[in-house]
Motif scaffolding. Structure first.
Motif, PDB file in Angstrom:
ATOM      1  N   ASN A  65       0.904  -1.398  -0.162  1.00  0.00           N
ATOM      2  CA  ASN A  65       0.098   0.010   0.150  1.00  0.00           C
ATOM      3  C   ASN A  65       0.940   1.724   0.403  1.00  0.00           C
ATOM      4  OD1 ASN A  65      -2.326  -1.462   0.165  1.00  0.00           O
ATOM      5  ND2 ASN A  65      -3.070  -1.129   2.340  1.00  0.00           N
ATOM      6  N   ASP A  66       0.580   2.175  -1.144  1.00  0.00           N
ATOM      7  CA  ASP A  66       0.960   3.958  -1.750  1.00  0.00           C
ATOM      8  C   ASP A  66       2.036   3.315  -1.722  1.00  0.00           C
ATOM      9  OD1 ASP A  66       0.203   5.689  -0.694  1.00  0.00           O
ATOM     10  OD2 ASP A  66       2.340   6.554   1.063  1.00  0.00           O
ATOM     11  N   GLN A  67       2.867   1.627  -1.936  1.00  0.00           N
ATOM     12  CA  GLN A  67       3.976   2.031  -3.008  1.00  0.00           C
ATOM     13  C   GLN A  67       3.798   2.441  -4.264  1.00  0.00           C
ATOM     14  OE1 GLN A  67       7.069   1.102  -1.801  1.00  0.00           O
ATOM     15  NE2 GLN A  67       6.518   0.570  -0.145  1.00  0.00           N
ATOM     16  N   LEU A  68       4.766   3.014  -4.961  1.00  0.00           N
ATOM     17  CA  LEU A  68       4.516   3.683  -6.291  1.00  0.00           C
ATOM     18  C   LEU A  68       5.816   3.077  -7.360  1.00  0.00           C
ATOM     19  CD1 LEU A  68       5.994   7.225  -5.714  1.00  0.00           C
ATOM     20  CD2 LEU A  68       3.968   6.662  -6.674  1.00  0.00           C
ATOM     21  N   GLU A 102      -4.981 -15.007  -6.023  1.00  0.00           N
ATOM     22  CA  GLU A 102      -4.187 -14.057  -5.866  1.00  0.00           C
ATOM     23  C   GLU A 102      -4.350 -12.963  -5.510  1.00  0.00           C
ATOM     24  OE1 GLU A 102      -1.584 -13.548 -10.526  1.00  0.00           O
ATOM     25  OE2 GLU A 102      -4.242 -13.678 -10.037  1.00  0.00           O
ATOM     26  N   GLU A 103      -3.251 -12.600  -5.314  1.00  0.00           N
ATOM     27  CA  GLU A 103      -2.716 -10.633  -5.185  1.00  0.00           C
ATOM     28  C   GLU A 103      -3.339 -10.084  -5.683  1.00  0.00           C
ATOM     29  OE1 GLU A 103      -0.817 -10.657  -0.527  1.00  0.00           O
ATOM     30  OE2 GLU A 103       0.262 -10.957  -1.741  1.00  0.00           O
ATOM     31  N   ILE A 104      -4.028  -8.904  -5.665  1.00  0.00           N
ATOM     32  CA  ILE A 104      -4.441  -7.942  -7.007  1.00  0.00           C
ATOM     33  C   ILE A 104      -4.102  -6.842  -6.352  1.00  0.00           C
ATOM     34  CG2 ILE A 104      -5.776  -6.883  -8.713  1.00  0.00           C
ATOM     35  CD1 ILE A 104      -4.536 -10.319  -9.159  1.00  0.00           C
ATOM     36  N   ALA A 105      -3.714  -6.287  -7.564  1.00  0.00           N
ATOM     37  CA  ALA A 105      -3.072  -4.274  -6.439  1.00  0.00           C
ATOM     38  C   ALA A 105      -4.144  -3.903  -6.693  1.00  0.00           C
ATOM     39  CB  ALA A 105      -1.904  -4.471  -6.590  1.00  0.00           C
ATOM     40  N   ASP A 158      -4.722   0.002  -2.853  1.00  0.00           N
ATOM     41  CA  ASP A 158      -5.389  -1.635  -1.869  1.00  0.00           C
ATOM     42  C   ASP A 158      -4.843  -2.787  -2.765  1.00  0.00           C
ATOM     43  OD1 ASP A 158      -6.583  -2.356   0.007  1.00  0.00           O
ATOM     44  OD2 ASP A 158      -8.477  -2.135  -0.901  1.00  0.00           O
ATOM     45  N   VAL A 159      -5.016  -3.977  -2.116  1.00  0.00           N
ATOM     46  CA  VAL A 159      -4.111  -5.087  -1.759  1.00  0.00           C
ATOM     47  C   VAL A 159      -5.309  -5.664  -1.854  1.00  0.00           C
ATOM     48  CG1 VAL A 159      -2.900  -7.152  -1.820  1.00  0.00           C
ATOM     49  CG2 VAL A 159      -2.272  -4.684  -2.287  1.00  0.00           C
ATOM     50  N   LEU A 160      -6.094  -7.072  -2.640  1.00  0.00           N
ATOM     51  CA  LEU A 160      -7.965  -7.818  -3.151  1.00  0.00           C
ATOM     52  C   LEU A 160      -7.142  -9.213  -3.135  1.00  0.00           C
ATOM     53  CD1 LEU A 160      -9.922  -5.778  -4.435  1.00  0.00           C
ATOM     54  CD2 LEU A 160      -9.418  -5.299  -1.965  1.00  0.00           C
TER      55      LEU A 160
END
Length: 291
Positions: A10-13, A36-39, A29-31
């Motif tokens: 979160n908040d990474q560029l 699978e993790e989706i940004a 956000d990461v869901l």
């Protein structure tokens, strides 16, 4: 640079490796989707929303971030100087006939789905001396809130923006349901027009990156994005309506008048002939403002 396992995203560029890291995004956000993790990604300088697997993300280095920021900073400065020079020229021309006048530029109600962009836009309005009320509002909430906000603030200009994107997996470009937030923008425009039907009574800019331009115009927006479904810059709504704010109500504005101050071109922003909202009054006396 690729992030390690278990890192806080979160908040990474970041950039998307599958797109050659062509756009600088911020992770909001990461869901988890199908294991699978989706940004969820917001453009750092453009009004685009996207998603991507964590495995497709590359952390941007300070040098890479600076390169993106320098490119957009240069474009922003060019737009700012173009706008201020044009405004000063118009004021000088009007003041040549009367040195005792004062100007009342149009008040903007700017509703933005991105709080970072909202602050950036409010700062830009302030630099341009455009009166503004800035409201952070999720795109999907705009149709419900816009009417009461118009009643509360009585703007001459309304901006409905945030993030958007066309998703080919949802349908053709002609299908408004294939867009992330275009339906919400259209509904918000319709609600605003129920309150103030005239295109000259309330000037509306609506849309973000890749938005369904035709539907927004047909709903009643004076200006909208994006005719060819391209990206627009975070500040494009500001420079679009700033021109309206500082153009006399007696004068019409055409798209070529708008586009020379924006970072987008006719592929990104379109609209209809619209009158300005600036009012000039008299008299102006310096002693009126002295104790």
């Amino acid at each position: 640079m690729t992030g390690g396992q278990g890192m806080e995203w979160n908040d990474q560029l970041v950039g998307r490796k599958s797109y050659g890291c062509d756009v600088l995004f911020r992770v909001v956000d990461v869901l988890e989707r199908d294991g699978e993790e989706i940004a969820i990604l917001y453009g750092a300088d453009i009004r685009l929303v996207a998603d991507a697997p964590i495995s497709d993300l590359a952390l941007m280095t300070d040098k890479e971030i600076e390169k993106f920021e320098e490119e957009y900073r240069s474009l922003e400065e060019e737009s700012f100087h173009s706008f201020t020079a044009d405004t000063k020229q118009n004021e000088d021309r009007k003041n040549s006939s009367s040195s005792l006048s004062f100007h009342l530029p149009g008040r903007v109600l700017h509703m933005d789905g991105d709080p970072r962009y909202l602050k950036k836009c409010v700062d830009a309005y302030t630099s341009l001396s455009v009166p503004v009320i800035g409201i952070h509002c999720q795109e999907k909430e705009m149709p419900e809130r816009v009417s009461s906000l118009i009643d509360q603030y009585q703007p001459q200009i309304l901006v409905l923006t945030g993030h958007d994107a066309y998703l080919s997996s949802r349908g053709k470009k002609s299908d408004i349901n294939a867009y992330r937030n275009s339906v919400s923008f259209v509904k918000a425009v319709q609600e605003a027009r129920r309150k103030m039907p005239s295109l000259d009574q309330l000037v509306i800019f609506a849309g973000a990156c890749q938005s369904h331009f035709e539907s927004l115009i047909h709903a009643g927006a004076n200006f909208a994005s994006s005719p060819l479904r391209v990206n627009i810059h975070a500040l494009d709504p500001v420079y679009t309506v700033g021109k309206i704010s500082y153009t006399s109500f007696k004068d019409s504005i055409f798209m070529e008048d708008i586009l020379r101050h924006t970072l987008a071109n006719e592929d990104g922003i379109g609209g209809v002939e619209t009158k300005g909202v600036l009012r000039i009054g008299t008299p102006y006396r310096a002693e009126m403002y002295q104790d």
